[in-house]
Structures are given as C-alpha cells and as structure tokens.
Design an enzyme around this catalytic site. Structure first.
Site, mmCIF file in Angstrom:
data_model
loop_
_atom_site.group_PDB
_atom_site.id
_atom_site.type_symbol
_atom_site.label_atom_id
_atom_site.label_comp_id
_atom_site.label_asym_id
_atom_site.label_seq_id
_atom_site.Cartn_x
_atom_site.Cartn_y
_atom_site.Cartn_z
ATOM 1 C CG HIS A 130 -1.968 16.727 1.948
ATOM 2 N ND1 HIS A 130 -1.246 17.759 2.502
ATOM 3 C CD2 HIS A 130 -3.276 17.042 2.135
ATOM 4 C CE1 HIS A 130 -2.084 18.649 2.988
ATOM 5 N NE2 HIS A 130 -3.323 18.242 2.783
ATOM 6 C CG ASN A 132 -3.951 20.241 5.663
ATOM 7 O OD1 ASN A 132 -3.057 20.610 4.912
ATOM 8 N ND2 ASN A 132 -5.136 19.850 5.224
ATOM 9 C CB CYS A 145 -3.354 19.639 -0.169
ATOM 10 S SG CYS A 145 -4.319 20.761 0.853
HETATM 11 N N1 COA Z 1 -14.260 20.330 18.198
HETATM 12 C C1 COA Z 1 -15.357 19.746 18.719
HETATM 13 N N2 COA Z 1 -16.432 19.421 17.968
HETATM 14 C C2 COA Z 1 -16.386 19.715 16.657
HETATM 15 C C3 COA Z 1 -15.279 20.328 16.055
HETATM 16 C C4 COA Z 1 -14.205 20.647 16.891
HETATM 17 N N3 COA Z 1 -13.075 21.220 16.410
HETATM 18 N N4 COA Z 1 -15.531 20.476 14.738
HETATM 19 C C5 COA Z 1 -16.743 19.975 14.515
HETATM 20 N N5 COA Z 1 -17.278 19.517 15.671
HETATM 21 C C6 COA Z 1 -18.564 18.900 15.923
HETATM 22 C C7 COA Z 1 -19.602 19.230 14.863
HETATM 23 O O1 COA Z 1 -20.203 20.471 15.127
HETATM 24 C C8 COA Z 1 -20.563 18.095 15.004
HETATM 25 O O2 COA Z 1 -21.381 18.341 16.098
HETATM 26 P P1 COA Z 1 -22.953 17.921 16.040
HETATM 27 O O3 COA Z 1 -22.935 16.424 15.895
HETATM 28 O O4 COA Z 1 -23.432 18.387 17.360
HETATM 29 O O5 COA Z 1 -23.504 18.628 14.866
HETATM 30 C C9 COA Z 1 -19.649 16.920 15.367
HETATM 31 O O6 COA Z 1 -18.426 17.493 15.857
HETATM 32 C C10 COA Z 1 -19.347 16.013 14.208
HETATM 33 O O7 COA Z 1 -18.971 16.822 13.128
HETATM 34 P P2 COA Z 1 -18.533 16.210 11.750
HETATM 35 O O8 COA Z 1 -18.109 17.311 10.833
HETATM 36 O O9 COA Z 1 -19.550 15.235 11.280
HETATM 37 O O10 COA Z 1 -17.235 15.407 12.252
HETATM 38 P P3 COA Z 1 -16.387 14.373 11.471
HETATM 39 O O11 COA Z 1 -16.350 13.108 12.187
HETATM 40 O O12 COA Z 1 -16.701 14.359 10.009
HETATM 41 O O13 COA Z 1 -14.924 15.019 11.631
HETATM 42 C C11 COA Z 1 -13.361 16.315 10.355
HETATM 43 C C12 COA Z 1 -14.683 16.315 11.131
HETATM 44 C C13 COA Z 1 -13.151 17.706 9.795
HETATM 45 C C14 COA Z 1 -12.227 15.962 11.308
HETATM 46 C C15 COA Z 1 -13.440 15.251 9.237
HETATM 47 O O14 COA Z 1 -14.612 15.434 8.469
HETATM 48 C C16 COA Z 1 -12.261 15.321 8.307
HETATM 49 O O15 COA Z 1 -11.172 14.994 8.694
HETATM 50 N N6 COA Z 1 -12.483 15.723 7.043
HETATM 51 C C17 COA Z 1 -11.413 15.924 6.111
HETATM 52 C C18 COA Z 1 -10.837 17.275 6.353
HETATM 53 C C19 COA Z 1 -9.538 17.480 5.663
HETATM 54 O O16 COA Z 1 -8.630 16.726 5.825
HETATM 55 N N7 COA Z 1 -9.468 18.564 4.880
HETATM 56 C C20 COA Z 1 -8.307 18.950 4.189
HETATM 57 C C21 COA Z 1 -8.060 18.057 3.041
HETATM 58 S S1 COA Z 1 -6.732 18.627 2.123
#
Ligand code: COA
Length: 316
Positions: free
Chosen positions: A238, A268, A114
């Site tokens: 990004h 993304n 990225c």
């Molecule tokens: N829809 C619904 N629920 C979802 C889901 C989706 N697409 N993806 C994950 N969940 C659920 C999980 O299973 C979890 O459920 P549980 O509590 O029953 O176990 C819950 O949502 C919370 O998951 P978690 O991973 O802790 O969520 P979060 O608040 O951290 O949000 C992201 C997840 C991915 C949005 C967040 O971590 C993020 O933005 N990370 C950075 C990712 C990124 O930008 N990557 C690229 C960088 S270049």
C-alpha cells in the site's frame, strides 16, 4: 482450496493533477515538508463528472480488454472502496450496469480501507469457490477511491496525503495456482473515514502501526506460501508513505528494487493503491508470466492483509 492467478490489470487516473506547490497555496505547508516526510510530490483529484464509480468502470473495462476474456466469463465483481458515492447501489453494481456483466453473479463492495484490494480478492476467491459447478472462474476485483471529496482541505495534517484513482484486476480461480493470503484487523480509531468525511488521523499512531504491520504481514504471507522473500519478484505495498516502506526494507534487510513505489505521483489512494501499482508494472512490461508478487495492505480499521499471487501464462 483453489487459488487465484493474476490475468490482467487496468487503471484509471483522474484528470486533475494537484502538486505539493498547489496545496501550499491552500494550507501552511511546503513541497519540501511533504516530500521529505512522505515521498509524495503530486496526486490526482477527480474533476467534474469523475467519481469513484466512473473511475472503477474505466479501470475495470481496461482490465477486461487486457485479459482478452469475454464479459460472460466473469463470475463475480467485487469493488473495494471507502468512498463510494452511494451505499446502495454499490460501486460494484454501478460497474456491473455500465459494463453489462451477467445478472446471475455476486456483485458487491468491500470496505477494508487501504487493505481493500487484498480483502476483495479473498472475498472473490470465496465467491467463486462457492459455485464449483459454474464455468465462470474469473473475478473482477477493483479498488477505486475519490478521497478528495472526503478531505478537509484546511487540515494540513491530512489533505497533503491522499489522492483519487482506481485499479482493477481480472483474477482466475484455478487448482494449480500458487496463492496465499493473510488477513487481520484490530478495531481502532487511529484513522477515521466518517461517512462523507472528513478524514481524521493520528499520524504518529498510524505510522507506528504501519511500520509494524507491513513487515509482519509480509512475513506471514510468505510463511503461508512456503516462500522466502528472495523467491518473490515484486513486493507491492500500500502506497501510504515512502518512509513506511523504507522502514520495512531496512528491518528486513531486503532489496529495495523489489519494492515498487509510486506514491510520488499518486499519494495515498487507499483501496486503489495496490491495483494501480500492479497496473503500472504491467503497462511498463515489468510483469512477466510466472512472476510471484506479494501485495501488502495496511490502514484504516485498523486492518492489514497480504496476498501472494502469480502472474498467469501469456495473457499479461
Ligand atoms: N506541512 C507542514 N507542517 C505540517 C504538516 C504539513 N502538511 N502537517 C503537520 N505539520 C506539522 C505539525 O503541525 C507539527 O508541527 P509542530 O511541531 O509545530 O506541532 C509538525 O509538522 C510535526 O508533526 P507530526 O505529525 O509529528 O509529523 P510527523 O513527523 O509524524 O509526520 C506524517 C506526519 C503524517 C507524515 C506521519 O505521521 C505519517 O506519515 N503518518 C502515517 C500516515 C499515513 O500513512 N496514514 C495512512 C495510512 S493508510
């Protein structure tokens, strides 16, 4: 060392629009969950006949047209991508062939995920600077991705985040450019793009990394340029997640209007995300000659990179 100036930008949107509601038919998710956690409402996926190379060609062709330059003035071609169809020929070589770029110039792909567009620009600057006697002082720097072919469409924690697209910039190496870069990396498996996929990620770890890397890199590149945030016209980060950018704005007490966002429409798109954002700014008349733009990338590697660049004269 001479610096780069932004001459013109091109972009390419794949033809399939995929909304959050479309994805909620494939995995257990919802528009509300995706929008609240990421700011993403839709993304583009390649259709039949579209891929990383075809998008790169389209964006590069448009950037060249907008620049008003001749093909023969291009002194190097760098394509940033993690999703090229071939390791060789590189996506950049496929662009060279389709556009008919010169054969006595360096042409290569850069993999910095990225942060690829920033790394690509830094590499292009070095390549042009290494040939001081060559009159071709312009670089074609592209970011192009087809991440949809690397995703596990049953994994709701990743498949809602990514999209396809391409952006390309024509950059000029010139002694009087105001230009600065700051690059870094820390080998870490928090996000993985195995060859051929699927993308895997520890979302929370990546989030923690990003909210640290973004303001830190912005600060570093402003320091390198001897500028303050007030003196910058646009911050083009990004486009991973709206909350990551909001976190940075809050941490810096910055003006949110300076931080361009388009992840609501694109998701993304890794290396494509920064040049696509620049392209949209250009096309909507919001890039003016002399403007200073801070571009900040962060992501898989883990890698980060910042670049301060100015918009040249009357070409854009
Ligand atoms: N829809 C619904 N629920 C979802 C889901 C989706 N697409 N993806 C994950 N969940 C659920 C999980 O299973 C979890 O459920 P549980 O509590 O029953 O176990 C819950 O949502 C919370 O998951 P978690 O991973 O802790 O969520 P979060 O608040 O951290 O949000 C992201 C997840 C991915 C949005 C967040 O971590 C993020 O933005 N990370 C950075 C990712 C990124 O930008 N990557 C690229 C960088 S270049």
């Amino acid at each position: 060392m001479e610096g780069l100036q932004l001459i013109a930008v091109g972009g390419a949107e794949p033809s399939r629009v995929v909304t959050n509601d479309d994805l909620s038919k494939l995995v257990d998710t919802s528009d509300e969950w995706i929008t609240t956690r990421t700011g993403i409402r839709q993304r583009y996926f390649c259709a039949e006949g579209e891929d990383t190379a075809t998008l790169a060609v389209q964006a590069a062709r448009q950037a060249l047209e907008r620049s008003g330059l001749q093909l023969a003035q291009i002194g190097c071609c760098v394509c940033a991508t993690v999703s090229g169809v071939y390791a060789a020929p590189s996506t950049a070589c496929l662009v060279q062939r389709e556009l008919g770029l010169a054969q006595d110039i360096p042409v290569l792909d850069v993999n910095a995920a990225c942060s690829g567009f920033i790394y690509g620009a830094a590499v292009a600057r070095g390549l042009l600077a290494a040939r001081p006697g060559d009159a071709r002082r312009y670089a074609l720097v592209i970011g192009s991705e087809q991440l949809s072919r690397m995703m596990d469409m049953t994994d709701r924690s990743t498949c809602v985040l990514f999209g396809d697209g391409a952006g390309a910039a024509v950059l000029e190496l010139t002694p009087d450019a105001e230009f600065a870069v700051d690059l870094g990396a820390r080998g870490d498996m928090a996000i993985e793009f195995p060859t051929g996929g699927p993308i895997r990620m520890d979302g929370r770890a990546v989030f923690r990394f990003a909210v640290d890397a973004l303001p830190r890199t912005l600060h570093a590149v402003l320091n390198a340029a001897h500028r303050t945030l007030d003196e910058v016209d646009w911050v083009v980060c990004h486009q991973a997640n709206s909350r990551i950018i909001d976190h940075c704005i809050k941490k810096l007490g910055a003006d949110p209007a300076k931080f361009y966002k388009n992840m609501d429409r694109h998701g993304n798109t890794s290396a494509a995300s920064i040049p696509v954002a620049l392209y949209e700014l250009q096309e909507s008349g919001r890039l003016q000659p002399g403007m200073r733009i801070a571009c900040i990338g962060f992501g898989g590697g883990l890698i980060w990179g910042g670049m301060l660049i100015t918009v040249k004269g009357s070409a854009v």
